[in-house]
Design a protein around this motif. Sequence first.
Motif, PDB file in Angstrom:
ATOM      1  N   SER A 316      38.134  39.285  40.831  1.00  0.00           N
ATOM      2  CA  SER A 316      36.772  39.321  40.303  1.00  0.00           C
ATOM      3  C   SER A 316      36.265  37.893  40.104  1.00  0.00           C
ATOM      4  O   SER A 316      37.047  36.970  39.866  1.00  0.00           O
ATOM      5  CB  SER A 316      36.729  40.094  38.988  1.00  0.00           C
ATOM      6  N   PRO A 317      34.957  37.655  40.225  1.00  0.00           N
ATOM      7  CA  PRO A 317      34.420  36.294  40.092  1.00  0.00           C
ATOM      8  C   PRO A 317      34.808  35.604  38.795  1.00  0.00           C
ATOM      9  O   PRO A 317      34.945  34.366  38.768  1.00  0.00           O
ATOM     10  CB  PRO A 317      32.898  36.516  40.182  1.00  0.00           C
ATOM     11  N   ASP A 318      35.015  36.359  37.706  1.00  0.00           N
ATOM     12  CA  ASP A 318      35.427  35.742  36.446  1.00  0.00           C
ATOM     13  C   ASP A 318      36.950  35.615  36.331  1.00  0.00           C
ATOM     14  O   ASP A 318      37.464  35.122  35.318  1.00  0.00           O
ATOM     15  CB  ASP A 318      34.877  36.528  35.252  1.00  0.00           C
ATOM     16  N   GLY A 319      37.673  36.076  37.354  1.00  0.00           N
ATOM     17  CA  GLY A 319      39.122  35.949  37.350  1.00  0.00           C
ATOM     18  C   GLY A 319      39.844  36.928  36.451  1.00  0.00           C
ATOM     19  O   GLY A 319      41.060  36.823  36.282  1.00  0.00           O
ATOM     20  N   ALA A 320      39.141  37.911  35.889  1.00  0.00           N
ATOM     21  CA  ALA A 320      39.745  38.801  34.897  1.00  0.00           C
ATOM     22  C   ALA A 320      40.492  39.975  35.523  1.00  0.00           C
ATOM     23  O   ALA A 320      41.428  40.497  34.910  1.00  0.00           O
ATOM     24  CB  ALA A 320      38.663  39.329  33.951  1.00  0.00           C
ATOM     25  N   TYR A 321      40.110  40.411  36.734  1.00  0.00           N
ATOM     26  CA  TYR A 321      40.714  41.602  37.326  1.00  0.00           C
ATOM     27  C   TYR A 321      41.007  41.405  38.813  1.00  0.00           C
ATOM     28  O   TYR A 321      40.243  40.760  39.538  1.00  0.00           O
ATOM     29  CB  TYR A 321      39.803  42.823  37.157  1.00  0.00           C
ATOM     30  N   PHE A 340      41.832  48.429  39.339  1.00  0.00           N
ATOM     31  CA  PHE A 340      41.707  47.005  39.015  1.00  0.00           C
ATOM     32  C   PHE A 340      42.718  46.658  37.929  1.00  0.00           C
ATOM     33  O   PHE A 340      42.736  47.272  36.858  1.00  0.00           O
ATOM     34  CB  PHE A 340      40.284  46.679  38.556  1.00  0.00           C
ATOM     35  N   ILE A 341      43.574  45.659  38.202  1.00  0.00           N
ATOM     36  CA  ILE A 341      44.647  45.246  37.300  1.00  0.00           C
ATOM     37  C   ILE A 341      44.210  43.990  36.554  1.00  0.00           C
ATOM     38  O   ILE A 341      43.746  43.023  37.171  1.00  0.00           O
ATOM     39  CB  ILE A 341      45.938  44.957  38.093  1.00  0.00           C
ATOM     40  N   PRO A 342      44.358  43.926  35.222  1.00  0.00           N
ATOM     41  CA  PRO A 342      43.961  42.719  34.486  1.00  0.00           C
ATOM     42  C   PRO A 342      44.903  41.556  34.776  1.00  0.00           C
ATOM     43  O   PRO A 342      46.109  41.746  34.950  1.00  0.00           O
ATOM     44  CB  PRO A 342      44.041  43.156  33.024  1.00  0.00           C
ATOM     45  N   THR A 343      44.353  40.351  34.839  1.00  0.00           N
ATOM     46  CA  THR A 343      45.185  39.165  35.044  1.00  0.00           C
ATOM     47  C   THR A 343      45.767  38.654  33.730  1.00  0.00           C
ATOM     48  O   THR A 343      46.688  37.834  33.737  1.00  0.00           O
ATOM     49  CB  THR A 343      44.378  38.041  35.702  1.00  0.00           C
ATOM     50  N   GLY A 344      45.222  39.116  32.616  1.00  0.00           N
ATOM     51  CA  GLY A 344      45.743  38.761  31.302  1.00  0.00           C
ATOM     52  C   GLY A 344      45.945  40.018  30.483  1.00  0.00           C
ATOM     53  O   GLY A 344      46.308  41.078  31.009  1.00  0.00           O
TER      54      GLY A 344
END
Length: 528
Positions: A316-321, A340-344
């Motif tokens: 995702s553009p915000d790097g969150a997913y 969609f998997i969270p990066t954090g």
Amino acid sequence: APGEVETAFFSADGRSVFFCARFQGRRSELFVRTPESPEPRPFGAPGSVLLSVSGANDLAILRDARPGDDTFMGTLAQMPGAGGASRDLAENIQEAAWITEGAACAVLSWGQGFPTRLEYPAGKVLHQSNGTLKLLRMSHPGDRIALVDGTGDSTKVLLFDGPGKPRVLMEKADDTFGSTFTGLAWHPSGKEVWLSEIQGDQTVLWSLDLKGRRRIVWRGPGATQLMDLAQDGRALLVVQQSRRGVMVQQAGQGVPRDLSIMDGTQAVAFLPDGKGLLLLESPSIDGGTTQDLTYLRGLDGAPAVRLCKANPRSLSPDGAYVGVSIHGGDAAQGDNTLTFIPTGAGLTVTRPVPANFDGLDDPLLFDKGRKVLFAGQEKGQDWRFYTADLQGGPLKAFTPVGVRAPRPLMLSPEGTHMIGTTTARGTYVRYPLDGGQPAPILGIQPGEVPVAWTRAGLFITGRPSDLPVKVFRLDPVTGRRQPVATFMPPDIAGYRSTISVHLSPDAQNIAYTYDRKTSDLYVAQGLR
């Protein structure tokens, strides 16, 4: 010198071997090895790939072959086995196999959109797949066809021996795009096909009869690829040493850093802060197996963080997913669900879509997590791209059918357009997400591909097989280009291609995925 054997076939009498190979990062070349001359003799036709040898020793080649995902595409041409000029036969061909007397070819062709077609004879569509068709072979004598079809749901070895649907000789559910099947050849009896399959760190050579009964011919360590079988039963085998990895060239640092995890690491995207990468670890280019793993890794080389067992398709553009495609992975995924998997910290996000879709791919979460974008294939139609609100509501198609897109999907910095293409040769277009009028991207030459669209600009590179790798900043409206970077991999022995190039948002750091393979070619006797 170390190099990679792409394809190899016995001559009609079995005494000589024709093969194509790449050395020191150069384009593939044709060679012939005869009993009278143990040293391979260059055959000319640089940039060509050998596809088949007829009973009259005519060669079917791909001229000006362009590498793709585990395959090539180019102009099919006929060349005399004794040497001489080639004659063009058809364009946008991936594979071909001579009919018994060498009068014509069965071909795998690629036109508009995703489907790959089996044509037999050329021009008459016998079968098509929305996944991967490969390893096309004709029986000798006879007119039976065998090939591998990775449908996206499973991989099948198909037999065409008359009108009607093909017979399934073998099916594998845990390899959806056929990447573990590496070679196929007809036995000289015409009553069975032999197939090489990678199973972990071993190779199995199967024999399949025409009723699908199978037996193991040979099993051994490593990656051994079946190329051809001679009329006296000798087998032409290639032992492959393969590695895919990721290098990062950071601004101000002369030596690139290798951020590979294992032997199949591929870069997917830079994190928004430019200090890390989203990575895929997979035995297959572009993933698609149950062994796909998703990682995050910092450019400082710190240990990689595993996110999930799945194929990362987007960030995702915000790097969150991370938008993922799951093949027997950690998370449950329905046939019609975007995941969609969270990066954090956080929970996995899903978005169901209607049941009238046969295929889903390239899920992307954007607009601060409020909207989704994906490639979808409605029943009876070709692929196209859609947007929708994450929380529900109707789907909105914003491209025509038959549109493909570079991976990962590239949105404009404002999040209003996506880069796509409708032709096999790569004419790229900016598609407005609101469904407005698309606009062409000027200045991209044949073989070049877009690799990044950031606030620093739109960036392109040349053919994946070209060395050195050149990166340009392109004005999509005027077509003007400006050189940004030129680089060479540290080691080009067996260098096959630069699978992907990625730029950090500020265009200061470059990451690229390399594909390196070295080969040894053998003739084996006594296999039964």
